[in-house]
Design a protein around this motif. Structure first.
Motif, PDB file in Angstrom:
ATOM      1  N   ALA A  12     -11.081   2.357  -8.516  1.00 31.58           N
ATOM      2  CA  ALA A  12     -11.269   1.205  -9.400  1.00 31.58           C
ATOM      3  C   ALA A  12     -10.183   1.182 -10.476  1.00 31.58           C
ATOM      4  O   ALA A  12      -9.559   2.189 -10.768  1.00 31.58           O
ATOM      5  CB  ALA A  12     -12.640   1.280 -10.069  1.00 31.58           C
ATOM      6  N   THR A  13      -9.978   0.000 -11.031  1.00 27.79           N
ATOM      7  CA  THR A  13      -9.115  -0.148 -12.203  1.00 27.79           C
ATOM      8  C   THR A  13      -9.967  -0.667 -13.351  1.00 27.79           C
ATOM      9  O   THR A  13     -11.016  -1.275 -13.137  1.00 27.79           O
ATOM     10  CB  THR A  13      -7.960  -1.126 -11.948  1.00 27.79           C
ATOM     11  OG1 THR A  13      -8.495  -2.383 -11.551  1.00 27.79           O
ATOM     12  CG2 THR A  13      -7.034  -0.623 -10.855  1.00 27.79           C
ATOM     13  N   SER A  14      -9.508  -0.443 -14.555  1.00 25.53           N
ATOM     14  CA  SER A  14     -10.271  -0.897 -15.712  1.00 25.53           C
ATOM     15  C   SER A  14     -10.198  -2.412 -15.842  1.00 25.53           C
ATOM     16  O   SER A  14      -9.267  -3.057 -15.354  1.00 25.53           O
ATOM     17  CB  SER A  14      -9.749  -0.232 -16.990  1.00 25.53           C
ATOM     18  OG  SER A  14      -8.377  -0.538 -17.164  1.00 25.53           O
ATOM     19  N   VAL A  15     -11.196  -2.984 -16.491  1.00 24.39           N
ATOM     20  CA  VAL A  15     -11.214  -4.427 -16.729  1.00 24.39           C
ATOM     21  C   VAL A  15      -9.959  -4.803 -17.505  1.00 24.39           C
ATOM     22  O   VAL A  15      -9.623  -4.156 -18.499  1.00 24.39           O
ATOM     23  CB  VAL A  15     -12.490  -4.838 -17.507  1.00 24.39           C
ATOM     24  CG1 VAL A  15     -12.421  -6.299 -17.899  1.00 24.39           C
ATOM     25  CG2 VAL A  15     -13.732  -4.537 -16.685  1.00 24.39           C
ATOM     26  N   GLY A  16      -9.251  -5.793 -17.030  1.00 20.21           N
ATOM     27  CA  GLY A  16      -8.022  -6.238 -17.685  1.00 20.21           C
ATOM     28  C   GLY A  16      -6.806  -5.420 -17.299  1.00 20.21           C
ATOM     29  O   GLY A  16      -5.703  -5.704 -17.764  1.00 20.21           O
ATOM     30  N   GLY A  17      -6.992  -4.406 -16.453  1.00 23.22           N
ATOM     31  CA  GLY A  17      -5.868  -3.568 -16.044  1.00 23.22           C
ATOM     32  C   GLY A  17      -4.911  -4.316 -15.139  1.00 23.22           C
ATOM     33  O   GLY A  17      -5.289  -5.250 -14.447  1.00 23.22           O
ATOM     34  N   ARG A  18      -3.680  -3.890 -15.150  1.00 23.85           N
ATOM     35  CA  ARG A  18      -2.645  -4.520 -14.334  1.00 23.85           C
ATOM     36  C   ARG A  18      -2.573  -3.817 -12.973  1.00 23.85           C
ATOM     37  O   ARG A  18      -2.594  -2.590 -12.910  1.00 23.85           O
ATOM     38  CB  ARG A  18      -1.296  -4.427 -15.026  1.00 23.85           C
ATOM     39  CG  ARG A  18      -0.173  -5.094 -14.258  1.00 23.85           C
ATOM     40  CD  ARG A  18       1.122  -5.036 -15.036  1.00 23.85           C
ATOM     41  NE  ARG A  18       1.037  -5.801 -16.260  1.00 23.85           N
ATOM     42  CZ  ARG A  18       1.458  -7.059 -16.390  1.00 23.85           C
ATOM     43  NH1 ARG A  18       1.973  -7.686 -15.351  1.00 23.85           N
ATOM     44  NH2 ARG A  18       1.364  -7.681 -17.546  1.00 23.85           N
ATOM     45  N   VAL A  19      -2.471  -4.620 -11.914  1.00 23.45           N
ATOM     46  CA  VAL A  19      -2.324  -4.098 -10.548  1.00 23.45           C
ATOM     47  C   VAL A  19      -1.100  -4.765  -9.934  1.00 23.45           C
ATOM     48  O   VAL A  19      -0.946  -5.982 -10.002  1.00 23.45           O
ATOM     49  CB  VAL A  19      -3.576  -4.393  -9.689  1.00 23.45           C
ATOM     50  CG1 VAL A  19      -3.360  -3.971  -8.248  1.00 23.45           C
ATOM     51  CG2 VAL A  19      -4.794  -3.697 -10.271  1.00 23.45           C
ATOM     52  N   THR A  20      -0.235  -3.958  -9.348  1.00 23.02           N
ATOM     53  CA  THR A  20       0.961  -4.460  -8.680  1.00 23.02           C
ATOM     54  C   THR A  20       0.796  -4.239  -7.179  1.00 23.02           C
ATOM     55  O   THR A  20       0.455  -3.138  -6.752  1.00 23.02           O
ATOM     56  CB  THR A  20       2.221  -3.721  -9.180  1.00 23.02           C
ATOM     57  OG1 THR A  20       2.325  -3.887 -10.591  1.00 23.02           O
ATOM     58  CG2 THR A  20       3.473  -4.256  -8.514  1.00 23.02           C
ATOM     59  N   VAL A  38       0.833  -2.708   3.215  1.00 17.73           N
ATOM     60  CA  VAL A  38       0.559  -3.190   1.858  1.00 17.73           C
ATOM     61  C   VAL A  38       0.043  -2.042   0.994  1.00 17.73           C
ATOM     62  O   VAL A  38      -0.595  -1.111   1.487  1.00 17.73           O
ATOM     63  CB  VAL A  38      -0.448  -4.360   1.849  1.00 17.73           C
ATOM     64  CG1 VAL A  38       0.142  -5.573   2.533  1.00 17.73           C
ATOM     65  CG2 VAL A  38      -1.750  -3.969   2.514  1.00 17.73           C
ATOM     66  N   ARG A  39       0.353  -2.127  -0.294  1.00  9.68           N
ATOM     67  CA  ARG A  39      -0.041  -1.076  -1.235  1.00  9.68           C
ATOM     68  C   ARG A  39      -0.264  -1.719  -2.594  1.00  9.68           C
ATOM     69  O   ARG A  39       0.503  -2.577  -3.020  1.00  9.68           O
ATOM     70  CB  ARG A  39       1.057  -0.037  -1.294  1.00  9.68           C
ATOM     71  CG  ARG A  39       0.842   1.082  -2.255  1.00  9.68           C
ATOM     72  CD  ARG A  39       1.971   2.104  -2.080  1.00  9.68           C
ATOM     73  NE  ARG A  39       2.049   2.994  -3.205  1.00  9.68           N
ATOM     74  CZ  ARG A  39       1.421   4.149  -3.295  1.00  9.68           C
ATOM     75  NH1 ARG A  39       0.658   4.545  -2.304  1.00  9.68           N
ATOM     76  NH2 ARG A  39       1.544   4.907  -4.352  1.00  9.68           N
ATOM     77  N   ALA A  40      -1.318  -1.299  -3.272  1.00 14.76           N
ATOM     78  CA  ALA A  40      -1.598  -1.757  -4.630  1.00 14.76           C
ATOM     79  C   ALA A  40      -1.668  -0.532  -5.539  1.00 14.76           C
ATOM     80  O   ALA A  40      -2.312   0.458  -5.196  1.00 14.76           O
ATOM     81  CB  ALA A  40      -2.920  -2.524  -4.682  1.00 14.76           C
ATOM     82  N   VAL A  41      -0.994  -0.594  -6.677  1.00 12.26           N
ATOM     83  CA  VAL A  41      -1.014   0.497  -7.645  1.00 12.26           C
ATOM     84  C   VAL A  41      -1.398  -0.056  -9.006  1.00 12.26           C
ATOM     85  O   VAL A  41      -1.134  -1.213  -9.327  1.00 12.26           O
ATOM     86  CB  VAL A  41       0.338   1.237  -7.721  1.00 12.26           C
ATOM     87  CG1 VAL A  41       0.684   1.888  -6.402  1.00 12.26           C
ATOM     88  CG2 VAL A  41       1.448   0.297  -8.147  1.00 12.26           C
ATOM     89  N   ASP A  42      -2.033   0.797  -9.831  1.00 11.01           N
ATOM     90  CA  ASP A  42      -2.403   0.355 -11.173  1.00 11.01           C
ATOM     91  C   ASP A  42      -1.238   0.582 -12.135  1.00 11.01           C
ATOM     92  O   ASP A  42      -0.158   1.020 -11.730  1.00 11.01           O
ATOM     93  CB  ASP A  42      -3.698   1.033 -11.648  1.00 11.01           C
ATOM     94  CG  ASP A  42      -3.562   2.527 -11.863  1.00 11.01           C
ATOM     95  OD1 ASP A  42      -2.431   3.053 -11.922  1.00 11.01           O
ATOM     96  OD2 ASP A  42      -4.613   3.182 -11.992  1.00 11.01           O
ATOM     97  N   GLY A  43      -1.451   0.262 -13.405  1.00  8.58           N
ATOM     98  CA  GLY A  43      -0.401   0.354 -14.413  1.00  8.58           C
ATOM     99  C   GLY A  43       0.197   1.733 -14.580  1.00  8.58           C
ATOM    100  O   GLY A  43       1.339   1.877 -15.003  1.00  8.58           O
ATOM    101  N   SER A  44      -0.548   2.788 -14.207  1.00  5.93           N
ATOM    102  CA  SER A  44      -0.027   4.156 -14.322  1.00  5.93           C
ATOM    103  C   SER A  44       0.666   4.607 -13.035  1.00  5.93           C
ATOM    104  O   SER A  44       1.157   5.730 -12.961  1.00  5.93           O
ATOM    105  CB  SER A  44      -1.170   5.125 -14.657  1.00  5.93           C
ATOM    106  OG  SER A  44      -2.031   5.283 -13.542  1.00  5.93           O
TER     107      SER A  44
END
Length: 66
Positions: A12-20, A38-44
């Motif tokens: 999961a990602t935090s509410v409002g977190g950025r996902v690329t 395909v790949r999705a990563v969070d802000g970190s």
């Protein structure tokens, strides 16, 4: 035209977190059927999801004609 989607949710990602999200052709993909990795990563940079998407190349006019 999309033919299949296979994506695994990893975390999961935090509410409002950025996902690329990125997509690249799978090795050896060519012709009328294409597969993209395909790949999705969070802000970190931590992975959020990964998988494959299949697409079929079609002639637009022929497809719309029905």
């Amino acid at each position: 035209m999309g033919t299949a989607v296979r994506v695994r949710h990893l975390r999961a990602t935090s509410v409002g977190g950025r996902v690329t999200v990125s997509a690249e052709p799978a090795p050896g993909t060519s012709g009328a059927r294409l597969t993209f990795v395909v790949r999705a990563v969070d802000g970190s940079g931590a992975p959020v999801a990964e998988g494959e998407i299949d697409r079929a190349v079609v002639d637009r006019e022929t497809f719309l004609a029905g």
